[in-house]
Structures are given as structure tokens and as C-alpha cells.
Design an enzyme around this catalytic site. Structure first.
Site, PDB file in Angstrom:
ATOM      1  N   ASP A  68       0.355   4.299  -5.495  1.00 32.77           N
ATOM      2  CA  ASP A  68       0.041   4.011  -4.264  1.00 32.77           C
ATOM      3  C   ASP A  68       0.610   3.015  -3.239  1.00 32.77           C
ATOM      4  OD1 ASP A  68      -1.839   3.577  -1.716  1.00 32.77           O
ATOM      5  OD2 ASP A  68      -3.304   4.717  -2.990  1.00 32.77           O
ATOM      6  N   HIS A  94      -7.360  13.670  -5.412  1.00 32.87           N
ATOM      7  CA  HIS A  94      -6.381  12.760  -6.095  1.00 32.87           C
ATOM      8  C   HIS A  94      -7.691  11.532  -6.829  1.00 32.87           C
ATOM      9  CE1 HIS A  94      -7.236  11.595  -1.933  1.00 32.87           C
ATOM     10  NE2 HIS A  94      -7.028  10.274  -2.300  1.00 32.87           N
TER      11      HIS A  94
HETATM   12  P1  AMP Z   1      -8.211   8.419  -0.133  1.00 34.31           P
HETATM   13  O1  AMP Z   1      -8.824   7.263   0.761  1.00 34.31           O
HETATM   14  O2  AMP Z   1      -8.927   8.498  -1.491  1.00 34.31           O
HETATM   15  O3  AMP Z   1      -7.871   9.686   0.477  1.00 34.31           O
HETATM   16  O4  AMP Z   1      -6.833   7.738  -0.679  1.00 34.31           O
HETATM   17  C1  AMP Z   1      -5.499   8.133  -0.234  1.00 34.31           C
HETATM   18  C2  AMP Z   1      -4.774   7.396  -0.861  1.00 34.31           C
HETATM   19  O5  AMP Z   1      -3.351   7.824  -0.432  1.00 34.31           O
HETATM   20  C3  AMP Z   1      -4.529   5.789  -0.059  1.00 34.31           C
HETATM   21  O6  AMP Z   1      -4.791   4.985  -1.030  1.00 34.31           O
HETATM   22  C4  AMP Z   1      -3.271   5.835   0.412  1.00 34.31           C
HETATM   23  O7  AMP Z   1      -2.697   4.375   0.407  1.00 34.31           O
HETATM   24  C5  AMP Z   1      -2.527   6.697  -0.371  1.00 34.31           C
HETATM   25  N1  AMP Z   1      -1.008   7.313   0.261  1.00 34.31           N
HETATM   26  C6  AMP Z   1      -1.163   7.772   1.389  1.00 34.31           C
HETATM   27  N2  AMP Z   1       0.139   8.254   1.626  1.00 34.31           N
HETATM   28  C7  AMP Z   1       0.887   8.098   0.356  1.00 34.31           C
HETATM   29  C8  AMP Z   1       2.050   8.118   0.119  1.00 34.31           C
HETATM   30  N3  AMP Z   1       3.116   8.798   0.990  1.00 34.31           N
HETATM   31  N4  AMP Z   1       2.656   7.518  -0.830  1.00 34.31           N
HETATM   32  C9  AMP Z   1       1.683   7.078  -2.010  1.00 34.31           C
HETATM   33  N5  AMP Z   1       0.333   6.854  -1.457  1.00 34.31           N
HETATM   34  C10 AMP Z   1       0.032   7.402  -0.340  1.00 34.31           C
END
Ligand code: AMP
Ligand code: ZN
Length: 134
Positions: free
Chosen positions: A30, A99
Site C-alpha cells: 500500500d 481488496h
Molecule cells: P480502501 O479505503 O479500503 O478502499 O483502501 C484503498 C487503499 O488503496 C488505501 O489504503 C490506499 O492507500 C491504497 N492505494 C490507492 N492507490 C494505490 C496504489 N496505486 N498503489 C498502492 N496502494 C494504493
């Protein structure tokens, strides 16, 4: 589906620090972690929320979650591992491709759901990636 950033990560169209991949799942660091080593495990099948993920795809991703959690625990030396999965804006979901968050935990430290600031640099993430895969 085509504009889904996690589908693009699976296809390699957006770079990521990959931790694990098999036929059903893809795991990567992440970029806005709440803990060092915070990793996302995603099914390769695009479904926006758990409600829409076919049960066989859910079953397919579970071994990758277990395997990635085991690898993180071994390489980071954490005491425990939290597994979190959010569905819908009301739950705080921001990326609409199912995820699973794996969050390393340490004894005596309550979980803080706020992303760490400042976010790690690419160099720090690369070093962490080497530590986990090394
Ligand atoms: P959620 O709030 O459960 O939808 O979590 C989405 C997660 O995706 C967050 O923890 C973000 O930091 C992570 N995230 C978003 N874009 C990316 C990316 N390009 N690479 C890695 N993590 C990401
Ligand atoms: Zn997707």
C-alpha cells in the site's frame, strides 16, 4: 472496469511493489500505509465490492492472503497481523476493486487507522520491498 486502478496494477499498467502473485490473486505494498508493511491482496477478478465477488474467486484469493500474511510476519518480525476489508463508501472504501488489507501488528500498540504522515518515499518502499522479498 477499464479505468480501475487495481486492474491496471494487475496488468502492470500502473507500477506497484509486488509481493505475491498467482492465478487468482495479486499482492502489493500500500502506498499510503497505516503501518510499515501494510499490503493489499486483491482478486484478479474485478468486482467492486465483496457482495459482487463470485464465491469461487473469493476462495481463490484466500490462500494468497494466508501466504502473504505468513511472508510479512516472517520477514518483518511482527507479533500479529490484522486483516481488514471495506465495502462501500459508508465503510470507508475508496478504491472500488475488492481488496484485503494486511496490517502488521506489534504487541502493546493499538491499531491507528490513519495513514502515516509523511507517506513513505519510493526509496523507502523499495527498501521495504527488498526486505520482504529478500
Ligand atoms: P480502501 O479505503 O479500503 O478502499 O483502501 C484503498 C487503499 O488503496 C488505501 O489504503 C490506499 O492507500 C491504497 N492505494 C490507492 N492507490 C494505490 C496504489 N496505486 N498503489 C498502492 N496502494 C494504493
Ligand atoms: Zn478492477
Amino acid at each position: 472496469m477499464n479505468d480501475c486502478i487495481f486492474c491496471k496494477i494487475i496488468k502492470g499498467e500502473i507500477p506497484s511493489f509486488k509481493i505475491f502473485e498467482d492465478e487468482h490473486a495479486f499482492a502489493f505494498l500500500d502506498i499510503n500505509p497505516i503501518e510499515r508493511g501494510h499490503t493489499l491482496v486483491i482478486p484478479k477478478f474485478h468486482a467492486k465490492e465483496l457482495f459482487f465477488l463470485p464465491p469461487e474467486e473469493l476462495a481463490g484469493v484466500m490462500p494468497a492472503i494466508q501466504r502473504t500474511a505468513t511472508l510479512l510476519k516472517k520477514k518483518l518480525g511482527c507479533d500479529g497481523m490484522a486483516l481488514s476489508q471495506l465495502n462501500g463508501e459508508a465503510a470507508g472504501q475508496t478504491v472500488f476493486h475488492v481488496h484485503f488489507h494486511l496490517i502488521p501488528r506489534y504487541a502493546g500498540t493499538p491499531i491507528d487507522w490513519t495513514p502515516k504522515t509523511p507517506a513513505p518515499t519510493m526509496e523507502e518502499l523499495a527498501a521495504l520491498h527488498r526486505q520482504i522479498l529478500g
